[in-house]
Scaffold this motif. Structure first.
Motif, PDB file in Angstrom:
ATOM      1  N   ALA A 280      40.355  -5.048  78.055  1.00 19.55           N
ATOM      2  CA  ALA A 280      41.394  -5.983  78.525  1.00 19.55           C
ATOM      3  C   ALA A 280      42.690  -5.241  78.828  1.00 19.55           C
ATOM      4  O   ALA A 280      43.028  -4.249  78.165  1.00 19.55           O
ATOM      5  N   PHE A 281      43.407  -5.748  79.845  1.00 20.04           N
ATOM      6  CA  PHE A 281      44.750  -5.216  80.140  1.00 20.04           C
ATOM      7  C   PHE A 281      45.716  -5.978  79.240  1.00 20.04           C
ATOM      8  O   PHE A 281      46.006  -7.152  79.450  1.00 20.04           O
ATOM      9  N   ARG A 282      46.168  -5.323  78.180  1.00 22.94           N
ATOM     10  CA  ARG A 282      47.065  -5.997  77.223  1.00 22.94           C
ATOM     11  C   ARG A 282      48.211  -5.041  76.873  1.00 22.94           C
ATOM     12  O   ARG A 282      48.144  -4.287  75.905  1.00 22.94           O
ATOM     13  N   PRO A 283      49.291  -5.086  77.678  1.00 17.29           N
ATOM     14  CA  PRO A 283      50.405  -4.154  77.442  1.00 17.29           C
ATOM     15  C   PRO A 283      50.974  -4.289  76.030  1.00 17.29           C
ATOM     16  O   PRO A 283      51.506  -3.319  75.478  1.00 17.29           O
ATOM     17  N   GLU A 284      50.837  -5.481  75.445  1.00 18.82           N
ATOM     18  CA  GLU A 284      51.425  -5.727  74.116  1.00 18.82           C
ATOM     19  C   GLU A 284      50.909  -4.758  73.059  1.00 18.82           C
ATOM     20  O   GLU A 284      51.575  -4.535  72.047  1.00 18.82           O
ATOM     21  N   ARG A 285      49.716  -4.174  73.301  1.00 22.70           N
ATOM     22  CA  ARG A 285      49.180  -3.274  72.272  1.00 22.70           C
ATOM     23  C   ARG A 285      50.096  -2.054  72.072  1.00 22.70           C
ATOM     24  O   ARG A 285      50.017  -1.370  71.067  1.00 22.70           O
ATOM     25  N   TRP A 286      50.950  -1.793  73.074  1.00 29.08           N
ATOM     26  CA  TRP A 286      51.831  -0.617  72.999  1.00 29.08           C
ATOM     27  C   TRP A 286      53.183  -0.940  72.371  1.00 29.08           C
ATOM     28  O   TRP A 286      54.029  -0.054  72.247  1.00 29.08           O
ATOM     29  N   LEU A 287      53.392  -2.222  72.023  1.00 30.07           N
ATOM     30  CA  LEU A 287      54.716  -2.617  71.545  1.00 30.07           C
ATOM     31  C   LEU A 287      54.713  -2.816  70.034  1.00 30.07           C
ATOM     32  O   LEU A 287      53.709  -3.247  69.455  1.00 30.07           O
ATOM     33  N   VAL A 288      55.831  -2.516  69.424  1.00 36.23           N
ATOM     34  CA  VAL A 288      55.992  -2.812  68.003  1.00 36.23           C
ATOM     35  C   VAL A 288      56.852  -4.069  67.950  1.00 36.23           C
ATOM     36  O   VAL A 288      58.025  -4.045  68.331  1.00 36.23           O
ATOM     37  N   GLY A 289      56.241  -5.184  67.530  1.00 40.84           N
ATOM     38  CA  GLY A 289      56.921  -6.484  67.552  1.00 40.84           C
ATOM     39  C   GLY A 289      58.238  -6.451  66.785  1.00 40.84           C
ATOM     40  O   GLY A 289      58.311  -5.877  65.690  1.00 40.84           O
TER      41      GLY A 289
END
Ligand code: HEM
Length: 559
Positions: free
Chosen positions: A446-455
């Motif tokens: 899946a294309f999920r840019p959120e995986r690269w972010l620290v919430g």
């Protein structure tokens, strides 16, 4: 007596040529099957017998899919040829590509050496000699340092501004749509031309493939990918000695058009001292006669490297370096750009989130340019969602679509728990490594840019854990290769990508011409996307809101 012997042998061969031929082939196949003890590794049976299996697979133009299926079926090590292993375990990366491990590039890269006037030129990219490479790289390294980017940004700005203008003129509101991959390729070629020679090739101005350079390179990669699986075939075709000799004697012109462009630019810069023969000095060794270049471009840096090391950095190497820039830096950057836009258009929630980030940034006064929409490198570095989208696209669609082959040094090496004999060709492919669930999670496809972010809402251990995961993901990204042969142009390509993606999105609404049409991927060493038609509408630039905080102009451009 000798005549009698010859006639006996001759009549024996005439009578038994068929069983003799079959026996020789069988012996050859059995020898291949058990070569270097590789028969213990799983893989397609035919692949263990002959490289023709790999040849046909690559000729089919989707070998990355074959490799994914094979690793899913057989596990972390797959035999792709009599002397060839593909590794999927990320632990193999350090063993194969780590510094000072002694692995050298395979003959796959020799096939990629360009030809100028009948001479085959080993470049920084294609050389298989580690000592030569180390010296060469030391000579030119500083031209590609992060700190040198400041000098190249004005070049990128020139082309990007023109690109935005031309996109509006040619494609905004145009119902025929735009061949987006090609358009991005024109952009990437012109940026590299401008950074290398302070002169664009002219693709974007004319919206055409100048001198057929793009199609030449595309065809060359279509040739290189399968022929590189059986490198001696190159001596039958492009590097056929007869063909090269005819070229040296001037009967045919086998010079790559990219090389011709490089020579023309050098002639403009260096004037009458340019000899037409690459075996003779191309440039004067003294600085006399060198024309002034206003701002340092790559060519001026390669010439400076020559001044510093005239004993090593000869004229031919200067030219080879210049040619490599277009060879290694255009298609790769264009492919990476096309994949960012493709995945954004296919994932409207990600596109919406990125637009929000850009519009909020514009409203808060982050962007200095409110006319053309151009984003500076420094500004782009303050856009975390943009960063996440670009990384996620690199992950899902790395430009290089084949394992980066290396030859195991004598007396062999331990690779991810396997002892492999010297002389074996081994490699990892980013198309496999980037889809390891233990690193990127179960939703690897899946294309999920959120995986690269620290919430921002994460605290304490949870935050530390996510930071650790992002660090690990970053460490495993393989789109630029790894170790001493890692991409030297990485910073330049990032400069282009981090600037042009937000600039285009600020200026245009972009959508698929026909969302039901899938792009068509062609893996010819680099995995190019065809059939990606896009439509553009001009968008009003979001202006800084009244009272938005002043742009911090004194901020350092590059961290
Ligand atoms: C997104 C864009 C790019 C990608 C994905 C990319 C990818 C790669 C990869 C995977 C390698 C290593 C190949 C191997 O180990 O077999 C490499 C090497 C190289 N790249 Fe790039 N590249 C990009 C942009 C550029 C640019 C813009 C330039 C030039 C300005 C460039 C010049 C080179 C050179 C000269 C090498 C050989 C380095 C060496 O062996 O020392 N690349 N690139």
């Amino acid at each position: 007596m000798a005549g009698f012997g010859n006639s006996v042998v001759g009549s024996f061969i005439a009578q038994f040529w068929l069983p003799i031929t079959v026996s020789v082939i069988l012996v050859w196949l059995v020898k291949n099957r058990y070569h270097n003890g590789l028969n213990k590794y799983p893989g397609p049976f035919l692949a263990s017998l002959t490289d023709w299996w790999r040849f046909w697979d690559v000729y089919g133009q989707r070998p990355e899919l074959t490799h994914q299926k094979l690793h899913a079926k057989y596990g972390d090590v797959v035999r792709l040829g009599p002397n060839n292993l593909s590794f999927a375990d990320p632990k193999a990366l350090k063993s194969i590509y780590g510094l000072n491990k002694g692995f050298v590039k395979s003959d796959f890269y020799v096939v990629q050496q360009s030809v100028v006037k009948g001479h085959s030129l080993a470049s920084l990219f294609s050389t298989t000699d580690n000592n030569f490479h180390a010296q060469f790289r030391r000579c030119v390294n500083s031209a590609f340092a992060m700190s040198a980017l400041v000098q190249y940004e004005p070049f990128v700005d020139n082309t990007t501004k023109l690109f935005l203008k031309q996109t509006e003129k040619l494609f905004a509101g145009n119902s025929s749509g735009c061949n987006f991959t090609q358009w991005l390729q024109f952009y990437a070629f012109d940026v590299i031309g401008e950074i290398t020679y302070s002169k664009r090739h002219g693709f974007v101005e004319k919206n055409e493939d100048i001198d057929g350079i793009v199609s030449y390179l595309g065809n060359l990669f279509l040739y290189v990918a399968p022929i590189g699986q059986i490198p001696w075939l190159d001596l039958v075709f492009l590097k056929n000695p007869i063909y090269l000799k005819l070229s040296q004697w001037g009967f045919i012109d086998a010079t790559f058009p990219v090389a011709r462009f490089a020579r023309q630019r050098m002639a403009e810069r260096l004037g009458p001292n340019l000899s037409g023969d690459p075996s003779k000095p191309l440039l004067p060794v003294s600085t006399e006669g060198k024309a002034e270049v206003k701002s340092p471009d790559l060519l001026s840096k390669f010439l400076a490297a020559q001044d510093a090391r005239p004993d090593f950095m000869n004229d031919v190497l200067v030219q080879t370096m210049a040619v490599s820039m277009a060879f290694a830096g255009s298609e790769t950057t264009a492919i990476s750009l096309a994949s960012v836009f493709y995945y954004l258009l296919r994932n409207p929630s990600a596109l919406a989130a990125l637009r929000t980030e850009l519009d909020d940034a514009a409203a808060s006064g982050l962007f200095s340019d409110c006319d053309s929409g151009l984003v500076t490198w420094a500004e782009s570095q303050k856009l975390p969602y943009l960063d996440a989208c670009i990384k996620e696209s690199f992950r899902l669609h790395p430009a290089a679509g084949l394992p980066l082959e290396r030859v195991v040094p004598e007396p062999g090496a331990d690779i991810a728990g396997h002892h492999v004999k010297g002389g074996t060709v081994v490699g990892c492919s980013a198309w496999i490594i980037h889809r390891r669930p233990e690193i990127w999670g179960d939703d690897v496809d899946a294309f999920r840019p959120e995986r690269w972010l620290v919430g921002a809402d994460l605290k304490g251990e949870q935050k530390e854990e996510q930071e650790r995961r992002v660090r690990e993901m970053n460490g495993m990204m393989f789109q630029f290769g790894m170790g001493s042969r890692t991409c030297i142009g990485k910073n330049i390509s990032l400069l282009e990508i981090y600037k042009v993606v937000p600039s285009l999105l600020r200026r245009f609404d972009i959508r698929f011409k026909d969302p039901s049409q899938e792009w068509k991927l062609v893996n010819a060493w680099f995995v190019k996307q065809n059939n990606f038609q896009a439509m553009f509408e001009v968008r009003d630039l979001v202006k800084p809101a009244a009272g938005s905080k002043e742009k911090e102009s004194s901020e350092k451009l590059l961290s």
